[in-house]
Structures are given as structure tokens and as C-alpha cells.
Enzyme design. Structure first.
Site, PDB file in Angstrom:
ATOM      1  CD  GLU A 148       0.314  42.315  -0.938  1.00  0.00           C
ATOM      2  OE1 GLU A 148      -0.600  41.557  -0.589  1.00  0.00           O
ATOM      3  OE2 GLU A 148       0.153  43.206  -1.802  1.00  0.00           O
ATOM      4  CG  LEU A 150       0.938  45.673   0.421  1.00  0.00           C
ATOM      5  CD1 LEU A 150       1.734  46.603   1.300  1.00  0.00           C
ATOM      6  CD2 LEU A 150      -0.340  45.289   1.138  1.00  0.00           C
ATOM      7  NE  ARG A 151       2.333  51.882  -4.434  1.00  0.00           N
ATOM      8  CZ  ARG A 151       1.763  52.982  -4.917  1.00  0.00           C
ATOM      9  NH1 ARG A 151       2.496  53.950  -5.393  1.00  0.00           N
ATOM     10  NH2 ARG A 151       0.445  53.135  -4.926  1.00  0.00           N
ATOM     11  CG  LEU A 245      13.766  56.690 -13.423  1.00  0.00           C
ATOM     12  CD1 LEU A 245      13.530  57.155 -14.859  1.00  0.00           C
ATOM     13  CD2 LEU A 245      15.149  56.041 -13.311  1.00  0.00           C
ATOM     14  CB  ALA A 247      18.504  61.263  -7.542  1.00  0.00           C
ATOM     15  CB  CYS A 255      10.487  45.042   0.890  1.00  0.00           C
ATOM     16  SG  CYS A 255       8.950  44.580   1.713  1.00  0.00           S
ATOM     17  CE  LYS A 258      11.696  41.057   4.197  1.00  0.00           C
ATOM     18  NZ  LYS A 258      11.324  40.134   3.135  1.00  0.00           N
ATOM     19  CE  LYS A 320       6.559  53.364   1.109  1.00  0.00           C
ATOM     20  NZ  LYS A 320       5.963  52.946  -0.117  1.00  0.00           N
TER      21      LYS A 320
HETATM   22  N1  NAD Z   1       5.810  45.456   4.426  1.00  0.00           N
HETATM   23  C1  NAD Z   1       5.655  45.498   3.112  1.00  0.00           C
HETATM   24  O1  NAD Z   1       5.512  46.573   2.503  1.00  0.00           O
HETATM   25  C2  NAD Z   1       5.655  44.221   2.312  1.00  0.00           C
HETATM   26  C3  NAD Z   1       5.302  44.278   0.959  1.00  0.00           C
HETATM   27  C4  NAD Z   1       5.293  43.090   0.242  1.00  0.00           C
HETATM   28  C5  NAD Z   1       5.657  41.904   0.829  1.00  0.00           C
HETATM   29  N2  NAD Z   1       6.021  41.902   2.152  1.00  0.00           N
HETATM   30  C6  NAD Z   1       6.366  40.608   2.781  1.00  0.00           C
HETATM   31  O2  NAD Z   1       5.253  40.223   3.573  1.00  0.00           O
HETATM   32  C7  NAD Z   1       5.718  39.524   4.758  1.00  0.00           C
HETATM   33  C8  NAD Z   1       5.188  40.198   6.003  1.00  0.00           C
HETATM   34  O3  NAD Z   1       5.720  41.497   6.075  1.00  0.00           O
HETATM   35  P1  NAD Z   1       5.197  42.572   7.136  1.00  0.00           P
HETATM   36  O4  NAD Z   1       5.908  43.841   6.828  1.00  0.00           O
HETATM   37  O5  NAD Z   1       3.716  42.567   7.170  1.00  0.00           O
HETATM   38  O6  NAD Z   1       5.761  41.918   8.492  1.00  0.00           O
HETATM   39  P2  NAD Z   1       5.416  42.366   9.992  1.00  0.00           P
HETATM   40  O7  NAD Z   1       6.644  42.093  10.762  1.00  0.00           O
HETATM   41  O8  NAD Z   1       4.829  43.737   9.990  1.00  0.00           O
HETATM   42  O9  NAD Z   1       4.272  41.351  10.434  1.00  0.00           O
HETATM   43  C9  NAD Z   1       4.458  39.988  10.584  1.00  0.00           C
HETATM   44  C10 NAD Z   1       3.544  39.503  11.688  1.00  0.00           C
HETATM   45  O10 NAD Z   1       3.560  38.075  11.702  1.00  0.00           O
HETATM   46  C11 NAD Z   1       3.424  37.645  13.038  1.00  0.00           C
HETATM   47  N3  NAD Z   1       3.836  36.257  13.142  1.00  0.00           N
HETATM   48  C12 NAD Z   1       5.068  35.734  13.031  1.00  0.00           C
HETATM   49  N4  NAD Z   1       5.034  34.394  13.178  1.00  0.00           N
HETATM   50  C13 NAD Z   1       3.749  34.051  13.399  1.00  0.00           C
HETATM   51  C14 NAD Z   1       3.075  32.836  13.617  1.00  0.00           C
HETATM   52  N5  NAD Z   1       3.730  31.660  13.647  1.00  0.00           N
HETATM   53  N6  NAD Z   1       1.753  32.862  13.818  1.00  0.00           N
HETATM   54  C15 NAD Z   1       1.073  34.021  13.791  1.00  0.00           C
HETATM   55  N7  NAD Z   1       1.649  35.222  13.572  1.00  0.00           N
HETATM   56  C16 NAD Z   1       2.977  35.243  13.368  1.00  0.00           C
HETATM   57  C17 NAD Z   1       4.275  38.637  13.824  1.00  0.00           C
HETATM   58  O11 NAD Z   1       3.927  38.660  15.198  1.00  0.00           O
HETATM   59  C18 NAD Z   1       3.962  39.950  13.095  1.00  0.00           C
HETATM   60  O12 NAD Z   1       2.893  40.655  13.702  1.00  0.00           O
HETATM   61  C19 NAD Z   1       7.245  39.511   4.646  1.00  0.00           C
HETATM   62  O13 NAD Z   1       7.652  38.321   4.048  1.00  0.00           O
HETATM   63  C20 NAD Z   1       7.538  40.682   3.727  1.00  0.00           C
HETATM   64  O14 NAD Z   1       8.748  40.522   3.038  1.00  0.00           O
HETATM   65  C21 NAD Z   1       6.012  43.024   2.904  1.00  0.00           C
END
Ligand code: NAD
Length: 434
Positions: A148, A150-151, A245, A247, A255, A258, A320
């Protein structure tokens, strides 16, 4: 298409709402029963532009449903999207794959007897697709990497207008299904491992770009140049581009911090050097301390003999603008550093993130629902998140209610000349002040 999304957070919910609005039948699954109950009552936990309106519409049309059991939620699915969290492991810098493993085990228990595609949208280290395949261990399931991009704050915009969709699979059946789903989009098909790595390589590169301009800003402050001119001049080169860019106070969020750490760990696992990423991680941590010190030093200038308490108003807590997400927010980390200083009282305001900030900062700071009240009788005003709202406040009125007149605009958001003409002692990032 019948689509089930496991994990209904900042990625899963907007993605589910987006697909449902395009006419697909979507079931959003989350193991958090309270969250699912709230969703069933029409309540959503996260803030995203236009999400609530489209959520209500798709639920009303019967296109979007919710479940907390994977078994129930995926029973009709053609496509299952894994969007569970992959935070940093508690005692290492590696990506914690606990949620991915748990969800995969539950899928394995469903004993699926028809062809389905399981797409991993969570950000996962290279090789995770192989691990999920092993756990699910079912020939009817094609495990695909579909990262994914998305921002947060622009999640729906990015869902409907993605720069690219990356799909990592060698399965023709999976490719056909996903081609059908994304027929009007720019899709890059790769092998699974390359797709997994594209996500980390992209995020680390963006983090690197931010850190680079922050270091250039530091140099500008010492050398008497202006980082905004430098960034503009650099960005006009199409090979460099003008994005990322700006500052500021360092990158944060759920994201970049980690993902940079996880990429570094992956490189170590494969005995491959990533010294640039290492530098960026350390430099970014240091930056937040440095910004906190700049603020604390200003406060000390107002209180050279340590006789009084300095009141600081902070605008912005989210990592942000346009989001309520405070995960690894640099604003929060800077506040935490400031809390170690003596004689500072912190008054804080964020348009959307006060509640999430409270979960981290508790009652160590005072929260306000109104920016003007937040700045009442303070000595300094500091901007730490780039909310559009902050551009349009009545700063003349704000200044008249302040005890002193310092404005530190650490997101370079406001018009310097205007703020100075109002009467502020104003400073921004990347410029020399005497
Ligand atoms: N937040 C962002 O902007 C973004 C952008 C791109 C990629 N990502 C990636 O997407 C993934 C999700 O990020 P997020 O920010 O949406 O996380 P989040 O913590 O907001 O949501 C994750 C959800 O998954 C649920 N969950 C966990 N284990 C589960 C299971 N076994 N069954 C059902 N539900 C379960 C949790 O209860 C939680 O509600 C991550 O790997 C993140 O790095 C996030």
C-alpha cells in the site's frame, strides 16, 4: 467482486470503503470486537477526509459489511486483503509479524476449497509472502504481495488516484483477477520478493529525502542561506523533483520510522550494507531532540534567572496534517523532550489529534479545543504540525492575548513578513536569525 479485508485501520477501512464505493461487495474484518461493534453502529475511529460520508453511503447501499471472525468474513471472498499492523517488535528493530502470522493461521483453519487470492497489503519484510504461503499451506490460495502506498490524510484520494499499483506474483490466475480489479490503473507486476522490497525501498528513500533537506536546512541556518530557496531551486530539476523537500522537525508517523528500521534489519539479515538508512534513522532521532533544545533555549532566554514558569502554546500534535494519527509523531516526541525541562508549562491544540495525544501524554500538558484559548497568556507559540487551519488564524488577536511575542514556525507555514509586521518575534526553519 467479493473482497474481504482483514484489519480495519488507517489502511483497511479506507480501502474497504473505496472498493465498496466502486460496486464491490466488501467485508471489513477486525479482531477488535469493540471496533466492529462501533462500525456496525456507523461510528468510525479514524479521521480521514470524506471517509465518513462515503462510509455511510456504502453501508446504506449494502456494499460494506463488518465481521470480527475471519472464518465468517472470508466465506464468499474472491480476494482477501491482509491489512493488519506490522509495528516494530518490542525489543528489536525488526517488523513484528505477529498479526500477520495470527491472521494467516486463521485463514489456514478455514480450509478453503475454491481458488482465492490472498494479497498482503501490510508492509512486510522480503520473504514474508513465502512464510504466509507456508502457514496457509493450501493450493487453492495464491499469496500475492500488493503493498500500500496511500498517504494518511489523503487515503481516499490516493485510493482513487494511485501513482501505481504494485503486484508481486507469478500466478497467472492471481494476475487475471487483480487485472480485472485494477483495469484502469497503472499496474506494475513483479515477482513477490521485489514487490515486498519496493515498499520499503520507497519509504526509506522518502525518509532519506526529508532528512537530507533537514540537514541542508541546518547548514542554511549557519551559512546565512534560506532552505526554501534552496529546496525550490533543487526541485526545479526534474531528476530531483519538488516533493518531500520541506524542511521541518523530522519525519514520524506509523510508517517511515518503523519501515526504515525494518529495512535496516533486513539488510543485516542478508549481510548487505545500508549505511545511508542507518544514518537517516539516527539523524532523524537527533533532529527531534535538537528542535526541542531550540525551543527550550528560547524559553531560557525569557527566563535567564529561572524565576518564572514559561508558558508555551503548541499548535499541532498529529504526525502530519489532515490526520488524527499520533503514532511516532515528531510533535509528541518534541513535547516529551520539553517535559524533561524545568519551569515549562505546555498548552496544546490540534484540530483532530487531541484525543490520541492524550493516550500518550496523559495530563502532563493542557489540551484546548480552541487555538485562541490555547495561546492565551503564553510566552511563546510553536507550530509543530502543518495544518491548513493554522494558516488562517487571526494572529493579530492571538498576539494581543499573549504574555510575550515569540512565534516559532517550525513547519514554515506562515508568511514571515506578515507575522513580523503584526509584531511577533518570528523564526522558521532553515534561515539564519541573529
Ligand atoms: N497507515 C498508513 O498510512 C500506511 C500506509 C501504507 C502502508 N501501511 C501498512 O499497512 C498496514 C496496516 O497499517 P494501519 O496503519 O492501517 O494499521 P492499524 O493499526 O491502523 O490497523 C490494523 C488493524 O488490524 C487489526 N488486526 C490485527 N490483527 C488482526 C487479525 N488477526 N484479524 C483481524 N484484524 C486484525 C487491528 O485490530 C487493527 O484495527 C501496516 O503494515 C502498515 O505498515 C500503512
Amino acid at each position: 467482486m467479493n473482497i474481504s479485508i482483514i484489519g480495519t485501520g488507517y489502511v483497511g477501512l479506507p480501502t474497504g470503503v473505496g472498493f465498496a464505493s466502486l460496486g464491490h461487495n466488501v467485508c471489513c474484518i477486525d479482531k477488535n470486537i469493540d471496533k466492529v461493534e462501533r462500525l456496525n453502529k456507523g461510528q468510525i475511529d479514524i479521521y480521514e477526509d470524506n471517509l465518513k460520508e462515503l462510509f455511510d453511503k456504502t453501508v446504506q447501499e449494502g456494499k460494506l459489511t463488518f465481521a470480527y471472525s475471519i472464518k465468517e468474513g472470508i466465506q464468499n471472498a474472491d480476494l482477501v486483503i491482509l491489512a493488519v499492523g506490522t509495528p516494530t517488535e518490542p525489543n528489536t528493530n525488526k517488523a513484528d509479524l505477529t498479526y500477520i502470522k495470527e491472521a494467516s493461521k486463521e485463514i489456514a483453519e478455514c480450509e478453503i476449497d475454491r481458488h482465492i487470492v490472498i494479497a498482503i497489503k501490510s508492509t512486510v519484510p522480503v520473504g514474508t509472502g513465502d512464510m504466509v504461503e507456508e502457514i496457509i499451506n493450501n493450493e487453492n490460495c495464491d499469496i500475492v504481495s500488493m503493498p500500500e502506498f496511500l498517504r494518511e490524510g489523503f487515503a481516499l484520494h490516493d485510493f482513487f488516484n494511485p501513482d501505481r499499483i504494485v503486484i508481486g506474483t507469478n500466478s497467472e490466475k492471481a494476475k487475471n483477477l487483480l487485472q480485472q480489479l485494477y483495469q484502469d490503473k497503472n499496474v506494475l507486476f513483479t515477482d513477490r520478493r521485489s514487490s515486498e522490497l519496493i515498499k520499503y525501498a520507497s519509504n526509506a528513500f522518502l525518509a532519506l529525502k526529508i532528512h537530507y533537506i533537514n540537514e541542508i536546512a541546518d547548514l542554511c541556518e549557519k551559512a546565512g542561506a534560506n532552505v526554501e530557496f534552496v529546496a525550490k531551486g533543487m526541485g526545479l530539476d526534474s531528476r530531483i523533483g519538488n516533493k518531500f523537500l520541506n524542511a521541518g522537525i523530522g519525519f514520524g508517523g506509523s510508517c517511515f520510522p518503523k519501515d526504515t528500521k525494518a529495512l535496516l534489519e533486513t539488510s543485516k539479515e542478508f549481510d548487505s550494507k545500508m549505511s545511508l538508512v542507518d544514518t537517516v534513522i539516527n539523524g532523524n532521532n537527533f533532529r527531534k531532540m535538537k528542535i526541542a533544545k531550540k525551543i527550550a533555549d528560547k524559553a531560557k532566554e525569557l527566563n535567564p534567572h529561572g524565576e518564572k514558569q514559561i508558558r508555551i502554546a503548541i499548535y499541532g500534535l498529529a504526525f502530519k496534517n489532515n490526520t488524527d494519527d499520533c503514532r511516532e509523531s515528531p510533535a509528541i516526541e518534541i513535547i516529551q523532550h520539553l517535559l524533561n525541562e524545568k519551569d515549562l508549562i505546555l498548552e496544546v491544540y490540534d484540530p483532530k489529534a487531541n484525543e490520541n495525544a492524550k493516550k500518550i501524554l496523559g495530563d502532563k500538558v493542557n489540551y484546548y479545543e480552541c487555538p485562541k484559548l490555547c495561546a492565551y497568556a503564553v510566552d511563546m507559540l510553536v507550530i509543530l504540525t502543518e495544518w491548513e487551519e493554522f494558516k488562517n488564524l487571526d494572529y493579530k488577536l492571538i498576539l494581543t492575548s499573549m504574555r510575550d511575542d515569540i512565534l516559532l514556525d517550525y513547519r514554515n507555514l506562515l508568511d514571515e513578513e506578515e507575522m513580523k509586521s503584526i509584531g511577533f518575534k518570528y523564526e522558521r526553519i532553515g534561515k539564519k536569525y541573529d
